[in-house]
Design an enzyme around this catalytic site. Sequence first.
Site, PDB file in Angstrom:
ATOM      1  N   SER A  85      18.122 -31.493 -28.415  1.00 10.93           N
ATOM      2  CA  SER A  85      19.016 -30.497 -28.989  1.00 10.93           C
ATOM      3  C   SER A  85      19.980 -31.158 -29.976  1.00 10.93           C
ATOM      4  CB  SER A  85      19.754 -29.760 -27.865  1.00 10.93           C
ATOM      5  OG  SER A  85      20.478 -28.665 -28.369  1.00 10.93           O
ATOM      6  N   HIS A 189      18.753 -22.212 -29.073  1.00  5.79           N
ATOM      7  CA  HIS A 189      17.334 -22.415 -29.403  1.00  5.79           C
ATOM      8  C   HIS A 189      16.504 -21.143 -29.200  1.00  5.79           C
ATOM      9  CE1 HIS A 189      18.347 -26.566 -29.943  1.00  5.79           C
ATOM     10  NE2 HIS A 189      18.852 -26.606 -28.734  1.00  5.79           N
TER      11      HIS A 189
END
Length: 304
Positions: A85, A189
Amino acid sequence: MLVLVAPGQGAQTPGFLTPWLELPGAADRIAGWSDAIGLDLVHYGTKADADEIRDTAVAQPLLVAAGLLSAAALDASPGVVAGHSVGEITAAALAGVIEDEAALRFVRPRGLGMAEAAATTETGMAALLGGDPDVTVPHLEKLGLTPANVNGGGQIVAAGTAAQIAALTEDKPEGVRRVVPLKVAGAFHTHHMAPAVEKLRAAATALTVTDPKITYVSNADGKTVATGDEVISRLVGQVANPVRWDLCMETFAELGVTTLIEAAPGGTLVGLAKRALPGVRTLALKTPDDLDAARALISEHAGA
Protein backbone atom coordinates in the site's frame (compact mmCIF):
# COMPACT_ATOMS: atom_id res chain seq x y z
CA MET A 1 19.15 -11.93 -2.56
CA LEU A 2 18.05 -9.38 0.03
CA VAL A 3 14.65 -7.68 -0.22
CA LEU A 4 13.80 -4.60 1.82
CA VAL A 5 10.06 -4.10 2.26
CA ALA A 6 7.99 -1.25 3.68
CA PRO A 7 4.69 -1.71 5.56
CA GLY A 8 1.37 -0.04 4.86
CA GLN A 9 -1.25 1.74 6.90
CA GLY A 10 -2.25 0.09 10.14
CA ALA A 11 1.34 -0.67 11.16
CA GLN A 12 1.63 2.56 13.17
CA THR A 13 1.32 2.59 16.96
CA PRO A 14 1.44 5.51 19.42
CA GLY A 15 4.99 6.69 20.12
CA PHE A 16 6.66 4.30 17.65
CA LEU A 17 8.86 7.06 16.18
CA THR A 18 10.35 8.08 19.55
CA PRO A 19 13.39 5.75 19.67
CA TRP A 20 14.27 6.43 16.01
CA LEU A 21 14.57 10.16 16.72
CA GLU A 22 17.46 9.41 19.09
CA LEU A 23 19.69 8.37 16.19
CA PRO A 24 22.24 10.94 14.97
CA GLY A 25 20.67 13.41 12.55
CA ALA A 26 17.24 11.75 12.67
CA ALA A 27 15.45 14.57 14.48
CA ASP A 28 16.76 17.12 11.98
CA ARG A 29 15.62 15.00 9.02
CA ILE A 30 12.14 14.57 10.46
CA ALA A 31 11.92 18.29 11.27
CA GLY A 32 12.88 19.15 7.69
CA TRP A 33 10.26 16.80 6.27
CA SER A 34 7.67 18.21 8.68
CA ASP A 35 8.36 21.73 7.41
CA ALA A 36 8.23 20.56 3.79
CA ILE A 37 4.73 19.08 4.10
CA GLY A 38 3.22 21.23 6.84
CA LEU A 39 2.68 18.37 9.28
CA ASP A 40 4.38 17.93 12.66
CA LEU A 41 5.70 14.39 12.25
CA VAL A 42 7.58 14.57 15.55
CA HIS A 43 4.39 15.25 17.49
CA TYR A 44 2.38 12.57 15.72
CA GLY A 45 5.17 10.01 15.95
CA THR A 46 5.91 10.55 19.63
CA LYS A 47 2.96 12.08 21.52
CA ALA A 48 -0.22 11.49 19.52
CA ASP A 49 -2.69 8.83 20.59
CA ALA A 50 -4.02 5.95 18.51
CA ASP A 51 -7.03 7.87 17.20
CA GLU A 52 -4.89 10.79 16.02
CA ILE A 53 -2.50 8.59 14.05
CA ARG A 54 -5.37 6.53 12.65
CA ASP A 55 -6.23 9.60 10.56
CA THR A 56 -5.22 8.69 7.02
CA ALA A 57 -3.80 12.15 6.35
CA VAL A 58 -1.44 11.69 9.31
CA ALA A 59 -0.69 7.97 9.19
CA GLN A 60 0.56 7.85 5.61
CA PRO A 61 3.29 10.54 5.83
CA LEU A 62 4.27 9.18 9.23
CA LEU A 63 4.78 5.67 7.83
CA VAL A 64 6.82 6.85 4.85
CA ALA A 65 9.00 9.01 7.11
CA ALA A 66 9.62 6.13 9.52
CA GLY A 67 10.40 3.71 6.72
CA LEU A 68 12.93 6.05 5.13
CA LEU A 69 14.51 6.89 8.49
CA SER A 70 14.95 3.24 9.48
CA ALA A 71 16.25 2.23 6.04
CA ALA A 72 18.84 5.02 6.16
CA ALA A 73 19.95 3.89 9.61
CA LEU A 74 20.31 0.32 8.37
CA ASP A 75 22.38 1.52 5.38
CA ALA A 76 21.91 -1.73 3.46
CA SER A 77 22.16 -2.45 -0.27
CA PRO A 78 19.14 -4.61 -1.08
CA GLY A 79 18.75 -6.29 -4.42
CA VAL A 80 14.97 -5.87 -4.36
CA VAL A 81 12.52 -3.39 -2.79
CA ALA A 82 8.74 -3.46 -2.46
CA GLY A 83 6.05 -1.87 -0.32
CA HIS A 84 2.56 -2.71 0.84
CA SER A 85 0.00 0.00 0.00
CA VAL A 86 1.51 3.38 1.00
CA GLY A 87 4.78 1.53 1.62
CA GLU A 88 5.21 1.54 -2.15
CA ILE A 89 6.09 5.24 -1.95
CA THR A 90 8.80 4.37 0.57
CA ALA A 91 10.03 1.65 -1.79
CA ALA A 92 10.08 4.07 -4.71
CA ALA A 93 12.40 6.37 -2.76
CA LEU A 94 14.59 3.45 -1.66
CA ALA A 95 14.90 2.42 -5.32
CA GLY A 96 16.01 5.93 -6.27
CA VAL A 97 12.91 6.70 -8.35
CA ILE A 98 12.21 9.85 -6.29
CA GLU A 99 14.10 11.72 -3.58
CA ASP A 100 13.19 11.23 0.08
CA GLU A 101 11.65 14.68 0.51
CA ALA A 102 9.73 14.25 -2.75
CA ALA A 103 8.29 11.02 -1.33
CA LEU A 104 6.95 12.97 1.64
CA ARG A 105 5.58 15.72 -0.60
CA PHE A 106 3.88 13.04 -2.72
CA VAL A 107 2.39 11.04 0.13
CA ARG A 108 0.87 14.13 1.75
CA PRO A 109 -1.79 14.70 -0.96
CA ARG A 110 -2.30 10.94 -1.13
CA GLY A 111 -3.27 10.84 2.53
CA LEU A 112 -5.39 13.98 2.31
CA GLY A 113 -7.16 12.80 -0.83
CA MET A 114 -7.92 9.38 0.60
CA ALA A 115 -9.15 10.93 3.85
CA GLU A 116 -11.51 13.18 1.89
CA ALA A 117 -12.76 10.26 -0.18
CA ALA A 118 -13.32 8.18 2.95
CA ALA A 119 -15.36 10.98 4.53
CA THR A 120 -18.02 10.89 1.81
CA THR A 121 -19.30 7.41 2.74
CA GLU A 122 -18.93 5.35 5.91
CA THR A 123 -16.59 2.59 4.79
CA GLY A 124 -14.05 0.25 6.32
CA MET A 125 -11.90 -2.86 6.00
CA ALA A 126 -11.71 -6.23 7.71
CA ALA A 127 -9.14 -9.01 7.64
CA LEU A 128 -10.33 -12.55 6.96
CA LEU A 129 -8.19 -15.20 8.58
CA GLY A 130 -8.12 -18.61 6.94
CA GLY A 131 -10.14 -19.89 4.04
CA ASP A 132 -9.47 -20.61 0.39
CA PRO A 133 -9.20 -17.53 -1.89
CA ASP A 134 -11.16 -19.37 -4.59
CA VAL A 135 -14.06 -19.58 -2.15
CA THR A 136 -13.54 -16.32 -0.28
CA VAL A 137 -13.29 -13.91 -3.21
CA PRO A 138 -16.62 -14.86 -4.87
CA HIS A 139 -18.31 -14.69 -1.46
CA LEU A 140 -16.98 -11.16 -0.91
CA GLU A 141 -18.13 -10.08 -4.35
CA LYS A 142 -21.59 -11.51 -3.61
CA LEU A 143 -21.76 -9.20 -0.59
CA GLY A 144 -20.60 -6.23 -2.68
CA LEU A 145 -17.18 -6.18 -1.01
CA THR A 146 -13.77 -5.84 -2.68
CA PRO A 147 -10.79 -8.11 -1.85
CA ALA A 148 -8.66 -4.99 -1.36
CA ASN A 149 -5.54 -6.74 -0.02
CA VAL A 150 -4.73 -10.29 -1.06
CA ASN A 151 -1.85 -10.87 1.33
CA GLY A 152 -1.09 -14.55 0.94
CA GLY A 153 -0.71 -16.98 3.80
CA GLY A 154 -4.48 -17.38 3.99
CA GLN A 155 -5.18 -13.69 4.62
CA ILE A 156 -7.45 -11.46 2.55
CA VAL A 157 -8.60 -7.99 3.56
CA ALA A 158 -12.11 -7.05 2.45
CA ALA A 159 -13.23 -3.46 1.96
CA GLY A 160 -16.58 -1.79 1.46
CA THR A 161 -19.31 0.13 3.22
CA ALA A 162 -19.88 -0.21 6.95
CA ALA A 163 -23.09 -2.13 6.24
CA GLN A 164 -21.28 -4.56 3.95
CA ILE A 165 -18.55 -5.16 6.55
CA ALA A 166 -21.25 -5.80 9.16
CA ALA A 167 -22.93 -8.29 6.82
CA LEU A 168 -19.60 -10.07 6.38
CA THR A 169 -19.19 -10.63 10.12
CA GLU A 170 -22.58 -12.35 10.12
CA ASP A 171 -21.97 -14.30 6.93
CA LYS A 172 -18.34 -15.46 6.79
CA PRO A 173 -17.06 -17.35 3.74
CA GLU A 174 -16.69 -21.09 4.23
CA GLY A 175 -13.37 -21.91 5.89
CA VAL A 176 -12.74 -18.42 7.28
CA ARG A 177 -11.98 -18.64 11.01
CA ARG A 178 -12.34 -14.99 11.95
CA VAL A 179 -13.28 -11.60 10.52
CA VAL A 180 -11.23 -8.85 12.19
CA PRO A 181 -12.26 -5.21 11.57
CA LEU A 182 -9.20 -3.05 10.93
CA LYS A 183 -8.41 0.32 12.49
CA VAL A 184 -8.37 2.24 9.22
CA ALA A 185 -10.53 5.15 8.15
CA GLY A 186 -11.96 3.90 4.88
CA ALA A 187 -12.25 1.30 2.12
CA PHE A 188 -8.79 1.77 0.67
CA HIS A 189 -7.82 0.23 -2.67
CA THR A 190 -11.41 0.17 -3.90
CA HIS A 191 -13.59 2.31 -6.16
CA HIS A 192 -14.47 4.36 -3.07
CA MET A 193 -11.02 5.98 -3.39
CA ALA A 194 -11.46 7.06 -7.03
CA PRO A 195 -11.63 10.81 -6.14
CA ALA A 196 -8.14 10.57 -4.60
CA VAL A 197 -6.62 9.23 -7.81
CA GLU A 198 -6.99 12.53 -9.64
CA LYS A 199 -5.45 14.45 -6.75
CA LEU A 200 -2.47 12.14 -6.75
CA ARG A 201 -2.13 12.28 -10.53
CA ALA A 202 -1.90 16.08 -10.28
CA ALA A 203 0.71 15.82 -7.52
CA ALA A 204 2.76 13.42 -9.65
CA THR A 205 3.35 16.12 -12.27
CA ALA A 206 5.66 17.94 -9.83
CA LEU A 207 7.95 14.93 -9.33
CA THR A 208 11.43 14.54 -10.78
CA VAL A 209 11.56 10.86 -11.68
CA THR A 210 14.41 8.48 -12.55
CA ASP A 211 14.43 4.77 -13.33
CA PRO A 212 14.82 2.34 -10.40
CA LYS A 213 18.44 1.64 -9.48
CA ILE A 214 17.50 -1.72 -7.97
CA THR A 215 14.73 -4.20 -8.70
CA TYR A 216 11.34 -2.71 -7.83
CA VAL A 217 8.36 -5.04 -7.36
CA SER A 218 4.90 -3.53 -7.78
CA ASN A 219 2.08 -4.68 -5.53
CA ALA A 220 -0.45 -4.14 -8.30
CA ASP A 221 0.46 -7.49 -9.83
CA GLY A 222 3.78 -8.62 -8.34
CA LYS A 223 5.65 -7.62 -11.51
CA THR A 224 9.04 -5.93 -11.58
CA VAL A 225 8.95 -2.40 -13.02
CA ALA A 226 11.91 -1.05 -15.00
CA THR A 227 11.03 2.62 -15.56
CA GLY A 228 10.41 5.43 -13.13
CA ASP A 229 7.44 6.74 -15.09
CA GLU A 230 5.74 3.36 -14.83
CA VAL A 231 6.45 3.21 -11.08
CA ILE A 232 4.73 6.58 -10.58
CA SER A 233 1.81 5.63 -12.82
CA ARG A 234 1.27 2.52 -10.72
CA LEU A 235 1.53 4.51 -7.47
CA VAL A 236 -1.25 6.79 -8.68
CA GLY A 237 -3.60 4.00 -9.78
CA GLN A 238 -2.84 1.81 -6.77
CA VAL A 239 -4.94 4.03 -4.49
CA ALA A 240 -8.17 2.66 -6.00
CA ASN A 241 -7.00 -0.85 -6.90
CA PRO A 242 -6.30 -3.99 -4.81
CA VAL A 243 -2.91 -4.78 -3.30
CA ARG A 244 -1.60 -8.17 -4.42
CA TRP A 245 1.06 -8.84 -1.82
CA ASP A 246 0.68 -12.56 -2.45
CA LEU A 247 1.99 -12.03 -5.98
CA CYS A 248 4.87 -9.89 -4.66
CA MET A 249 5.97 -12.78 -2.45
CA GLU A 250 5.73 -15.17 -5.38
CA THR A 251 8.06 -12.84 -7.28
CA PHE A 252 10.47 -12.71 -4.33
CA ALA A 253 10.67 -16.49 -4.50
CA GLU A 254 11.21 -16.46 -8.27
CA LEU A 255 13.98 -13.88 -7.89
CA GLY A 256 15.74 -16.09 -5.36
CA VAL A 257 15.23 -13.88 -2.31
CA THR A 258 16.85 -15.46 0.75
CA THR A 259 16.51 -12.62 3.29
CA LEU A 260 13.65 -10.19 3.93
CA ILE A 261 13.97 -7.14 6.19
CA GLU A 262 10.96 -4.94 6.93
CA ALA A 263 11.47 -1.23 7.51
CA ALA A 264 9.90 0.49 10.52
CA PRO A 265 7.32 0.08 11.89
CA GLY A 266 7.98 -3.52 10.90
CA GLY A 267 6.20 -6.73 11.80
CA THR A 268 3.20 -7.23 9.53
CA LEU A 269 5.04 -8.17 6.34
CA VAL A 270 7.52 -10.37 8.19
CA GLY A 271 4.58 -12.29 9.62
CA LEU A 272 3.19 -12.88 6.13
CA ALA A 273 6.60 -13.91 4.80
CA LYS A 274 7.10 -16.47 7.54
CA ARG A 275 3.98 -18.25 6.38
CA ALA A 276 4.39 -17.87 2.62
CA LEU A 277 8.19 -17.98 2.16
CA PRO A 278 9.55 -20.91 4.18
CA GLY A 279 13.31 -20.88 4.38
CA VAL A 280 13.62 -17.12 3.82
CA ARG A 281 15.30 -15.38 6.76
CA THR A 282 13.26 -12.45 8.08
CA LEU A 283 13.66 -9.54 10.46
CA ALA A 284 11.45 -6.55 11.32
CA LEU A 285 12.91 -3.16 12.25
CA LYS A 286 10.65 -2.27 15.16
CA THR A 287 13.14 -0.11 17.06
CA PRO A 288 16.80 0.88 16.57
CA ASP A 289 17.67 -2.02 18.89
CA ASP A 290 16.94 -4.28 15.90
CA LEU A 291 19.59 -2.68 13.69
CA ASP A 292 22.52 -4.76 14.91
CA ALA A 293 20.63 -8.00 14.36
CA ALA A 294 19.61 -6.81 10.90
CA ARG A 295 23.18 -5.94 10.01
CA ALA A 296 24.35 -9.34 11.23
CA LEU A 297 21.69 -10.99 9.10
CA ILE A 298 22.79 -8.96 6.07
CA SER A 299 26.40 -9.92 6.73
CA GLU A 300 25.45 -13.59 6.82
CA HIS A 301 23.48 -13.05 3.63
CA ALA A 302 26.49 -11.44 1.92
CA GLY A 303 28.77 -14.25 3.06
CA ALA A 304 26.36 -16.87 1.76
